[in-house]
Design a protein around this motif. Structure first.
Motif, PDB file in Angstrom:
ATOM      1  N   ASP A 188      39.452  49.339  41.312  1.00  0.00           N
ATOM      2  CA  ASP A 188      40.885  49.612  41.239  1.00  0.00           C
ATOM      3  C   ASP A 188      41.322  49.644  39.776  1.00  0.00           C
ATOM      4  O   ASP A 188      40.950  48.782  38.982  1.00  0.00           O
ATOM      5  CB  ASP A 188      41.657  48.533  41.997  1.00  0.00           C
ATOM      6  N   GLY A 189      42.098  50.652  39.412  1.00  0.00           N
ATOM      7  CA  GLY A 189      42.529  50.789  38.034  1.00  0.00           C
ATOM      8  C   GLY A 189      41.731  51.817  37.264  1.00  0.00           C
ATOM      9  O   GLY A 189      42.101  52.189  36.153  1.00  0.00           O
ATOM     10  N   VAL A 190      40.617  52.262  37.828  1.00  0.00           N
ATOM     11  CA  VAL A 190      39.814  53.323  37.219  1.00  0.00           C
ATOM     12  C   VAL A 190      39.789  54.486  38.208  1.00  0.00           C
ATOM     13  O   VAL A 190      39.300  54.356  39.317  1.00  0.00           O
ATOM     14  CB  VAL A 190      38.378  52.850  36.915  1.00  0.00           C
ATOM     15  N   PRO A 193      44.168  55.119  42.628  1.00  0.00           N
ATOM     16  CA  PRO A 193      44.458  53.727  43.014  1.00  0.00           C
ATOM     17  C   PRO A 193      43.523  53.234  44.103  1.00  0.00           C
ATOM     18  O   PRO A 193      43.109  53.982  44.990  1.00  0.00           O
ATOM     19  CB  PRO A 193      45.909  53.812  43.509  1.00  0.00           C
ATOM     20  N   GLU A 195      39.959  50.942  45.417  1.00  0.00           N
ATOM     21  CA  GLU A 195      38.528  51.090  45.175  1.00  0.00           C
ATOM     22  C   GLU A 195      38.061  52.412  45.778  1.00  0.00           C
ATOM     23  O   GLU A 195      38.233  52.657  46.971  1.00  0.00           O
ATOM     24  CB  GLU A 195      37.769  49.911  45.767  1.00  0.00           C
ATOM     25  N   ASP A 258      35.126  57.690  30.361  1.00  0.00           N
ATOM     26  CA  ASP A 258      34.863  56.590  31.295  1.00  0.00           C
ATOM     27  C   ASP A 258      33.491  56.658  31.948  1.00  0.00           C
ATOM     28  O   ASP A 258      32.827  55.639  32.126  1.00  0.00           O
ATOM     29  CB  ASP A 258      35.930  56.599  32.414  1.00  0.00           C
TER      30      ASP A 258
END
Length: 672
Positions: A188-190, A193, A195, A258
């Motif tokens: 979450d956060g990558v 929103p 997993e 990323d």
């Protein structure tokens, strides 16, 4: 001697015989149907990375000469699974093969054309005569010259027929995903929103971010058009992306992206910024790297590796000779500019917490690389570039088309080494204050040993595994691709068991702890174009369907003297590099060792007299031939800065002693 690849003698091509045909609309083809065309027979097997390289080398020729040239893929399987017609049809679709394919599971046509290695190319002229016989990859330039020559000759004779070829495309079986390769979890956060999961949608040449249900498409990175192009998510292009690795937060900030992607057919690493969708090339110049073992010639200092191939047998397990050890110890560094480094079919990537670098399974050269996203440095972590199974110091180890990576709690790296059907481990030890990498084999015995057998690891067998992950208890799960299974190796007990069966070519496996219950296994089922979750069973299965070996036709020879000749002709525009003496070499051994009474060992020259024992009924002759050539004209001097090339071919010739020939001739053809 410098000459074209064209044979100096005329031999009538043999009929094409097999179980059936693909990409012909259900029609069986004969040589008569192909008369009037230039014909390239591509003997291949879909596990072989060199064969996949050749498919890409042939595409421009097929397009340029589509009205006069016909390629026929003759699929001659190495592994048992590859003889499955359903698996072959999937492979033909997966690799976007746009020419007819003959299914030859019994190696009938393989034997008729005296093929001895994957890949082998045979060129047949419009009148049905063989004009060239080539092993390995890297022959596109020579083939184009030969095709031009044949077009001119047969157009003048009136024996060239222009028009459409016999290719008929098959219907696609794909959905939202098409032959997915590898998958990673995005916390979450990558990315989107919650997993989510990022998967290499390999057959669609893009990346897809899926929701927790493994069906909802949240984001797409890449246009879906095959190629190489940096840019935004909608216009960027990939070419069969495979492995994915999420970088740690501080590294992501420093690098500006990323996720690192192993863009396999582009021979590059790509960086993806999940927030902006920007795709950039972070390593690789797009020029396929050739075998590192040939990057230096101890006698000539500096020859570049020539075309590679996966031979019938590669003599795996032999000790490294002094010449090769010297070449490795003085191997050139890869340089500081990652965009100037040549890569070869990167298949998986992994962030190593111990090394603080990205580890890359470089399948095309049978090595493990390391890449620093912050500094851009690229280096060889393990493997000499020779294909086979050899443990020990990482710099001297042999791998074979490594395709999957995972890291355990101690920082050791587990490797799915596909062509040896092996699970390997790279561990790190300190020697005099310096950290050294060591390679150890947990499962697997060699290039041509495979099967489906659980139990004690030394007797266990896999079949072409592509993925690996570490389970919560420290054991290792393997995507045993050609067995359609997920296997488990327990380092504590040294045993192997089966966690799941009945899967369609699982290409990756991942521990999924996103739910509220016990962790599950997330499996990429490539040939069903989907991701599936399966429980990690408390009690694994024990399966024993036996151990197998690749079966190859035996050559009948007589006991006693055997005259071996390897023919080599430097390509046009090159000459033998004789500045330091004879630039050719033969290395010969046998299995069993007592098959050879004399003639074993390494020496210069491409002619050797062997003596075979009279009391050994059969065995395998392991032959490695090398020849060095540099750009230059025959009879002239080699310029100071000329490009030089080391051509190498490995053969494993199964022989049976009887009333056969007293001579053996092989071809080492040098073609750019």
């Amino acid at each position: 001697m410098t000459e074209s690849v064209r044979s100096a003698y005329r031999v009538r091509a043999s009929e094409l015989v097999g179980r059936g045909w693909l990409n012909t609309g259900g029609k069986d083809l004969s040589l008569e149907d192909l008369r009037g065309k230039v014909l390239i027979l591509d003997f291949w097997t879909f596990c072989c990375i060199n064969c996949l390289h050749v498919l890409d080398e042939l595409r421009p020729l097929e397009e340029k000469y589509r009205d006069v040239l016909v390629t026929v893929g003759v699929h001659s399987p190495k592994f048992e699974h590859e003889a499955d017609p359903v698996a072959l049809a999937a492979a033909v679709e997966r690799y976007e093969i746009h020419h007819p394919v003959l299914d030859d599971p019994e190696l009938v046509t393989w034997q008729a054309y005296s093929a001895r290695a994957w890949p082998t190319l045979v060129v047949v002229d419009p009148e049905g005569y063989i004009v060239a016989h080539l092993s390995g990859e890297g022959h596109a330039g020579g083939l184009e010259s030969l095709v031009e020559e044949l077009i001119s000759e047969h157009e003048a004779k009136g024996t060239l027929h222009r028009g459409d070829g016999p290719y008929v495309p098959a219907e696609s079986t794909a959905g939202d995903l098409r032959f997915p390769g590898k998958v990673i979890a995005l916390p979450d956060g990558v990315g989107a929103p919650g997993e989510t999961f990022l998967v290499g949608d390999t057959g669609h040449h893009r990346l897809v971010e899926l929701g927790a249900d493994l069906a909802t498409v949240l984001n797409v990175y890449g246009s879906g058009v095959k190629g190489w192009l940096d840019g935004g998510a909608a216009e960027a292009r990939f070419n069969e992306p495979q492995g994915l690795a999420l970088l740690p937060g501080d590294v992501r900030t420093a690098a500006g992206y990323d996720v690192v992607v192993a863009d396999s057919v582009n021979h590059r690493l790509r960086g993806v910024n999940l927030a902006t969708g920007a795709v950039t090339t972070v390593a690789g110049n797009g020029v396929q790297r050739l075998l590192d073992a040939g990057n230096q010639r101890a006698a000539a200092g500096g020859a570049q590796a020539g075309p590679g191939s996966e031979a019938d047998e590669a003599g795996a397990g032999e000790e490294l000779g002094e010449e090769l050890a010297d070449a490795i110890s003085t191997a050139p560094r890869l340089g500081k500019d990652p965009l100037e480094v040549s890569l070869s079919s990167p298949w998986d990537v992994l962030w190593s917490t111990r090394l603080q670098k990205l580890v890359v399974a470089m399948a095309g050269v049978h090595q493990i690389f390391a890449f620093d996203p912050v500094t851009g440095s690229v280096q060889i972590l393990a493997g000499t570039g020779l294909e086979g199974l050899l443990d020990g110091e990482a710099t001297a180890a042999w791998f074979a088309q490594s395709s999957g990576l995972a890291e355990d709690a101690e920082g050791s790296i587990w490797v799915a080494d596909s062509e040896t059907s092996a699970l390997r481990k790279i561990s790190f030890v300190e020697v005099h204050g310096e950290e050294r990498a060591q390679v150890h084999t947990a499962i697997g015995t060699g290039l041509f040993d495979f099967g489906f057998r659980d139990g004690e690891a030394g007797q266990a067998r896999l079949q072409h595994p592509l993925g690996v992950t570490v389970l919560p208890d420290g054991s290792v799960a393997v995507a045993d691709t050609y067995n359609g299974a997920v296997r488990r190796f327990d380092p504590a007990t040294g045993t192997v068991s089966t966690l799941a069966r009945g899967l369609a070519e699982p290409s990756d496996v991942l521990v999924d702890a996103s739910g509220t219950g016990e962790p599950l296994l997330l499996v990429v089922e490539a040939n069903r174009h989907q991701l599936v979750r399966i429980p990690i069973p408390k009690e694994a299965l024990t399966v024993d369907e036996g151990a197998s070996q690749t079966q190859r036709p035996k050559t009948e020879v007589s006991p006693g003297p055997l005259a071996l000749t390897v023919r080599f002709a430097a390509p046009k525009g090159q000459k033998l590099d004789d500045r330091w003496g004879d630039p050719t070499q033969l290395k010969i051994s046998s299995s069993p060792e007592n098959l050879l009474v004399s003639g074993a060992g390494t020496s210069v020259g491409l002619v050797r007299e062997l003596v075979l024992a009279e009391d050994v009924p059969e065995g395998v002759l392991h032959i490695t031939a090398r020849a060095a050539a540099c750009d230059g004209e025959p009879g002239g001097e080699i310029p100071d800065h000329a490009a030089c090339h080391l051509y190498q071919q490995d053969w494993g010739i199964p022989v049976v002693l009887g009333q056969g020939a007293a001579e053996l001739t092989l071809d080492l053809r040098g073609v750019d």
